[in-house]
Write a protein that holds these residues in place. Structure first.
Motif, PDB file in Angstrom:
ATOM      1  N   VAL A 109      34.149  30.022  42.031  1.00  0.00           N
ATOM      2  CA  VAL A 109      34.513  31.234  41.287  1.00  0.00           C
ATOM      3  C   VAL A 109      33.530  31.453  40.144  1.00  0.00           C
ATOM      4  O   VAL A 109      33.123  32.590  39.860  1.00  0.00           O
ATOM      5  CB  VAL A 109      35.961  31.132  40.761  1.00  0.00           C
ATOM      6  N   LEU A 138      42.280  36.436  38.532  1.00  0.00           N
ATOM      7  CA  LEU A 138      42.335  35.117  37.905  1.00  0.00           C
ATOM      8  C   LEU A 138      43.365  35.104  36.771  1.00  0.00           C
ATOM      9  O   LEU A 138      44.195  34.181  36.677  1.00  0.00           O
ATOM     10  CB  LEU A 138      40.948  34.743  37.376  1.00  0.00           C
ATOM     11  N   THR A 140      46.931  35.249  38.192  1.00  0.00           N
ATOM     12  CA  THR A 140      47.341  33.962  38.771  1.00  0.00           C
ATOM     13  C   THR A 140      47.738  32.982  37.672  1.00  0.00           C
ATOM     14  O   THR A 140      48.765  32.295  37.778  1.00  0.00           O
ATOM     15  CB  THR A 140      46.195  33.373  39.612  1.00  0.00           C
ATOM     16  N   VAL A 141      46.929  32.919  36.627  1.00  0.00           N
ATOM     17  CA  VAL A 141      47.222  32.015  35.508  1.00  0.00           C
ATOM     18  C   VAL A 141      48.542  32.397  34.846  1.00  0.00           C
ATOM     19  O   VAL A 141      49.382  31.534  34.549  1.00  0.00           O
ATOM     20  CB  VAL A 141      46.068  32.040  34.485  1.00  0.00           C
ATOM     21  N   VAL A 158      40.777  26.302  36.528  1.00  0.00           N
ATOM     22  CA  VAL A 158      40.482  27.301  35.480  1.00  0.00           C
ATOM     23  C   VAL A 158      39.442  26.808  34.476  1.00  0.00           C
ATOM     24  O   VAL A 158      38.464  27.525  34.195  1.00  0.00           O
ATOM     25  CB  VAL A 158      41.793  27.729  34.769  1.00  0.00           C
ATOM     26  N   TYR A 193      30.388  32.849  41.536  1.00  0.00           N
ATOM     27  CA  TYR A 193      30.653  33.988  42.419  1.00  0.00           C
ATOM     28  C   TYR A 193      30.162  33.734  43.851  1.00  0.00           C
ATOM     29  O   TYR A 193      29.633  34.636  44.509  1.00  0.00           O
ATOM     30  CB  TYR A 193      30.011  35.276  41.871  1.00  0.00           C
ATOM     31  N   LEU A 226      37.947  40.379  40.071  1.00  0.00           N
ATOM     32  CA  LEU A 226      38.046  38.923  40.173  1.00  0.00           C
ATOM     33  C   LEU A 226      38.708  38.334  38.929  1.00  0.00           C
ATOM     34  O   LEU A 226      39.603  37.483  39.021  1.00  0.00           O
ATOM     35  CB  LEU A 226      36.659  38.321  40.369  1.00  0.00           C
ATOM     36  N   ARG A 227      38.306  38.817  37.766  1.00  0.00           N
ATOM     37  CA  ARG A 227      38.877  38.292  36.519  1.00  0.00           C
ATOM     38  C   ARG A 227      40.329  38.728  36.349  1.00  0.00           C
ATOM     39  O   ARG A 227      41.138  37.970  35.805  1.00  0.00           O
ATOM     40  CB  ARG A 227      38.030  38.741  35.341  1.00  0.00           C
ATOM     41  N   ILE A 245      45.703  24.886  39.906  1.00  0.00           N
ATOM     42  CA  ILE A 245      45.233  26.075  39.190  1.00  0.00           C
ATOM     43  C   ILE A 245      44.614  25.703  37.858  1.00  0.00           C
ATOM     44  O   ILE A 245      43.512  26.157  37.506  1.00  0.00           O
ATOM     45  CB  ILE A 245      46.389  27.078  38.995  1.00  0.00           C
ATOM     46  N   TYR A 246      45.308  24.837  37.098  1.00  0.00           N
ATOM     47  CA  TYR A 246      44.850  24.556  35.743  1.00  0.00           C
ATOM     48  C   TYR A 246      43.800  23.456  35.673  1.00  0.00           C
ATOM     49  O   TYR A 246      43.302  23.144  34.590  1.00  0.00           O
ATOM     50  CB  TYR A 246      46.051  24.242  34.851  1.00  0.00           C
ATOM     51  N   ILE A 256      36.001  26.956  35.929  1.00  0.00           N
ATOM     52  CA  ILE A 256      35.433  28.312  35.932  1.00  0.00           C
ATOM     53  C   ILE A 256      34.831  28.649  34.567  1.00  0.00           C
ATOM     54  O   ILE A 256      33.696  29.143  34.467  1.00  0.00           O
ATOM     55  CB  ILE A 256      36.514  29.342  36.307  1.00  0.00           C
ATOM     56  N   GLY A 275      36.856  25.994  41.509  1.00  0.00           N
ATOM     57  CA  GLY A 275      36.491  26.480  40.180  1.00  0.00           C
ATOM     58  C   GLY A 275      35.000  26.784  40.063  1.00  0.00           C
ATOM     59  O   GLY A 275      34.593  27.811  39.507  1.00  0.00           O
TER      60      GLY A 275
END
Length: 461
Positions: free
Chosen positions: A92, A241, A244-245, A212, A95, A237-238, A208-209, A215, A89
């Motif tokens: 990302v 993201l 994926t979410v 997030v 960057y 990238l966004r 993932i969560y 980030i 996180g």
């Protein structure tokens, strides 16, 4: 008057300022370099990390195997998996693609090692049944997603503070990264692909969560380590993201909806059985419901219900939100398997009651035994203390006495068939004691021991 009006006009601004100050993340934020150093150190894959990881995964596997919540919590407390996830996180957020690659690689290695370690344990353990703690990790829902989301938010906020707290261990417990890996390993060893897929989905969801919110917070605090990238790369990238979410979010919603429907269905069936299946000479002794098949199987004992009564009962199903549900009655006298089902249900109830009663009596017996042992130990210690004090008094009064032996003597007499137990004292002296001295000692010992039958033996060496 003007001052009052001015103060009243400034009140909303003062409240707004107070709220901003109270909820500001800048107040106790650590230095950007310190945040960067701590997160990078947390994703290192060294020997200590791997040994801690394997110990934690074994503890979690044992906890799931014996269905112990306390043991599972202990495993999650020492789990080091949070570091690489927060590193992803953070990477990302600033960057830093090299950091992202390193964190992903380390997380993948840690996951594989954890899976192999847990699989080896479940392969050799003699306990093969899937307990409730293990089954709870096979069907992740949106609630697991929310726990990971807010847990990750708390984790990254705690990691960016000057004063470190117990936030990270708490997040590790709440998000439960270890148990899903163990559950997947259990499913792999026992050939249950459903367990493997469900548990790995929960693990992926947690990863993932947790990442997030990290980030988002890093984007908010904008540390100096954040690099500049072009708008096209930032958009891609966004978009990745967000995709994926979203993709990881959708299955959990469907599972949650199905879970809620199951819960509502079970509650409606319970209300239906308790209110509608009430008869004077017929009794429901067992029932099973299936939301998937939309069926309710009821075992009845007593007078058989006629078709009209059954039809009336079926007509009440929509009133309890059970429209379209098929009601299946199994009544005694229709089939032999019905009688067997009743016998089995009754036997289970009797066995359960007997087992509870036996466990209760066993607890009482253990408590009585413990009390008896404690009382016996206390009495023995008090007697030893009394004997020690008496011996010291004898040595002070009669220095020529070398030893004093205290014991309980069992006396048998020729004219008496019974055996008597009396105190016995052996006095060992350097030379033969005078008669009056022996008499004084005898009287004194009987007085101190409060027993006139005390037997005394005098020996000289």
């Amino acid at each position: 008057m003007d001052n009052i009006t001015s103060n009243a006009g400034n009140l909303p601004n003062r409240i707004k300022k107070a709220l901003i100050t109270r909820f500001s993340l800048r107040m106790d934020q650590a230095d950007d370099r310190e945040i960067d150093r701590n997160i990078r150190e947390g994703l290192e894959l060294n020997g200590t990390y791997l040994w801690t990881l394997m110990c934690a995964i074994l503890i979690a596997s044992i906890g799931l195997n014996i269905n112990s919540t306390a043991v599972i919590i202990g495993a999650m407390l020492i789990s080091p998996l949070m570091g690489p996830i927060m590193g992803i996180g953070y990477g990302v957020g600033i960057y830093d693609f090299r950091l992202i690659h390193k964190a992903l690689k380390n997380l993948a290695i840690a996951t594989v090692i954890s899976f192999i370690t847990s699989a080896l344990y479940f392969y050799i353990t003699p306990l093969n049944s899937a307990q409730s703690e293990l089954l709870a990790r096979t069907s992740p829902t949106i609630w697991d997603l929310l726990i990971a989301l807010f847990g990750g938010l708390a984790g990254i906020i705690g990691a960016t503070r000057k004063e470190k707290s117990n936030v990270i261990p708490g997040v590790a417990i709440a998000t439960a990264l270890m148990p899903p890996i163990c559950t997947a390993a259990y499913g792999f060893v026992h050939g249950n692909i459903g367990f493997v897929l469900g548990a790995f989905y929960l693990y992926l969801l947690n990863c993932i969560y947790i990442a997030v919110p990290s980030i988002l917070i890093v984007w908010f605090i904008h540390p100096v380590a954040r690099r500049e990238i072009n708008d096209k790369l930032r958009f891609r990238l966004r978009l990745f993201l967000f995709s994926t979410v979203f993709v990881s979010f959708v299955p959990s919603v469907f599972i949650a909806v199905n879970f809620v429907h199951n819960q509502v269905f079970d509650r409606n069936v319970s209300d239906f059985v308790s209110k509608e299946l009430v008869f004077s000479k017929t009794f429901p002794i067992d029932y099973k419901s299936s939301y998937k098949n939309k069926t309710i199987d009821v075992v009845l004992v007593g007078r058989q219900l006629d078709e009209n009564t059954i039809a009336e009962i079926e007509n009440t199903l929509p009133k309890y939100g059970l429209a379209g549900t098929r009601l299946i009655f199994k009544q005694v006298g229709m089939h032999q398997e019905d009688i067997n089902a009743i016998k089995t249900a009754l036997a289970k109830d009797i066995l359960a009651d007997n087992q509870k009663e036996a466990e209760k009596k066993e607890q009482i017996l253990q408590s009585l035994q413990a009390n008896a042992r404690s009382a016996e130990k206390k009495a023995r210690e008090e007697k030893e203390k009394t004997y020690m004090n008496m011996a010291r008094e004898i040595y002070i009064q009669y220095p020529e006495i070398n030893e004093v032996l205290f014991a309980d003597a069992y006396v048998s007499r020729q004219k008496d068939k019974n055996i008597d137990r009396i105190p016995a004292v052996v006095i060992i002296s350097k030379h033969t004691l005078k008669k009056d001295t022996r008499t004084k000692i005898m009287k004194w010992l009987k007085f101190r021991l409060e027993e006139d039958r005390t037997k005394m033996i005098f020996i000289n060496r």
